[in-house]
Scaffold this active site. Structure first.
Site, PDB file in Angstrom:
ATOM      1  CG  ASN A 135      17.648  93.454  63.093  1.00  0.00           C
ATOM      2  OD1 ASN A 135      18.824  94.372  62.318  1.00  0.00           O
ATOM      3  ND2 ASN A 135      16.800  93.725  63.133  1.00  0.00           N
ATOM      4  CG  MET A 171       8.316  92.470  70.149  1.00  0.00           C
ATOM      5  SD  MET A 171       8.702  94.198  69.671  1.00  0.00           S
ATOM      6  CE  MET A 171       6.868  94.873  69.746  1.00  0.00           C
ATOM      7  CG  HIS A 218      12.094 102.770  67.241  1.00  0.00           C
ATOM      8  ND1 HIS A 218      10.908 101.666  68.353  1.00  0.00           N
ATOM      9  CD2 HIS A 218      11.859 103.644  66.754  1.00  0.00           C
ATOM     10  CE1 HIS A 218      10.149 102.849  67.533  1.00  0.00           C
ATOM     11  NE2 HIS A 218      10.135 103.598  66.659  1.00  0.00           N
ATOM     12  CG  ASN A 236      14.927  99.321  71.457  1.00  0.00           C
ATOM     13  OD1 ASN A 236      15.294  98.382  70.571  1.00  0.00           O
ATOM     14  ND2 ASN A 236      14.601  99.918  71.020  1.00  0.00           N
ATOM     15  N   GLY A 268      14.514  87.473  64.459  1.00  0.00           N
ATOM     16  CA  GLY A 268      15.743  87.746  64.995  1.00  0.00           C
ATOM     17  C   GLY A 268      16.581  88.064  63.600  1.00  0.00           C
TER      18      GLY A 268
HETATM   19  C1  GRF Z   1      13.218  95.247  63.514  1.00  0.00           C
HETATM   20  O1  GRF Z   1      12.420  96.053  62.791  1.00  0.00           O
HETATM   21  C2  GRF Z   1      13.514  96.597  64.737  1.00  0.00           C
HETATM   22  O2  GRF Z   1      13.598  97.832  64.204  1.00  0.00           O
HETATM   23  C3  GRF Z   1      11.900  96.365  65.338  1.00  0.00           C
HETATM   24  O3  GRF Z   1      11.392  94.647  65.516  1.00  0.00           O
HETATM   25  C4  GRF Z   1      12.267  94.276  64.467  1.00  0.00           C
HETATM   26  C5  GRF Z   1      12.549  93.385  64.481  1.00  0.00           C
HETATM   27  O4  GRF Z   1      13.490  92.061  63.814  1.00  0.00           O
HETATM   28  N1  GRF Z   1      12.444  96.789  66.905  1.00  0.00           N
HETATM   29  P1  GRF Z   1      13.947  90.758  64.008  1.00  0.00           P
HETATM   30  O5  GRF Z   1      13.051  90.323  64.875  1.00  0.00           O
HETATM   31  O6  GRF Z   1      15.506  91.424  64.221  1.00  0.00           O
HETATM   32  O7  GRF Z   1      13.350  90.066  62.702  1.00  0.00           O
END
Ligand code: GRF
Length: 204
Positions: A16, A91, A110, A108, A14
């Protein structure tokens, strides 16, 4: 400015989600109205709780029927007032149940420059391929995995002497800046998906 209400879907750390929470504390006109985690042990749940954001956690069993799981996501997110769904390390693949309830409103993130290195191991795959430039993509989700219209991309150089861990860290740093920036464009009404399937960002 009216705040953009978003629901964030997570499965893991998490970081992000945290970047979005922090940016909104610092003036990004976005409110995270609900967080949904597809995993009960995701650290992002703690981050959401700490920020006072309501969290909904689905167990693996809920996903035995992906459409039913998505119907619950729609119900939870609509009830919370979410206008957009933001996948941040989520996921699970969303089904048309979610996509039709939030048309062109599911984002999303990526960790590669799409259309290169689709899939769940993008950073590793780019590393293994020996590319000198990879990066980050924010795109609309659609029914084909990692194939929705591209909204924004930022390159990350694979510098001499970098390790895979260094590259991962560099990618995450870029993600934490890019996702809030895209949300800012949306909140400002600057993002437009044209009939040719391409996204245009209008200037202010
Ligand atoms: C990120 O690298 C995103 O691009 C990918 O999963 C990761 C998630 O990281 N889809 P977080 O859970 O936000 O730390």
């Amino acid at each position: 400015m009216e705040k953009l209400k978003i629901g964030v879907l997570i499965s893991g750390s998490g970081s992000n989600l945290q970047a979005i929470i922090d940016a909104s504390t610092e003036g990004l006109p976005v409110e995270v109205v609900k967080v949904l985690s597809s995993r009960p042990d995701a650290y992002g749940i703690e981050r959401a709780k700490k920020a006072g954001i309501p969290v909904c956690v689905f167990s693996r069993e809920v996903y035995a029927n992906p459409e039913a799981a998505d119907a619950r996501i729609v119900e939870e997110m609509k009830a919370a007032g979410a206008e957009y769904l933001v996948m941040a390390g989520y996921m699970r693949k969303v089904t048309p149940v979610v996509l039709n309830a939030f048309p062109n409103r599911v984002l999303n993130l990526h960790p590669a420059l799409l259309p290169s290195f689709k899939g769940a191991h993008a950073i590793q795959d780019a590393w293994d391929a020996g590319v000198k430039v990879t990066g980050v993509t924010v795109h609309f989700a659609n029914e084909e995995y990692d194939k929705g219209a591209i909204i924004a991309q930022e390159p990350v150089r694979v510098e001499e002497g970098m390790t895979l861990d260094d590259l991962e860290a560099a990618i995450h740093t870029v993600e934490h800046e890019l996702y809030p920036r895209v949300l800012d464009w949306i909140a400002e009404g600057r993002l437009q998906l044209d009939d040719d399937g391409k996204v245009r960002i209008s200037q202010v």
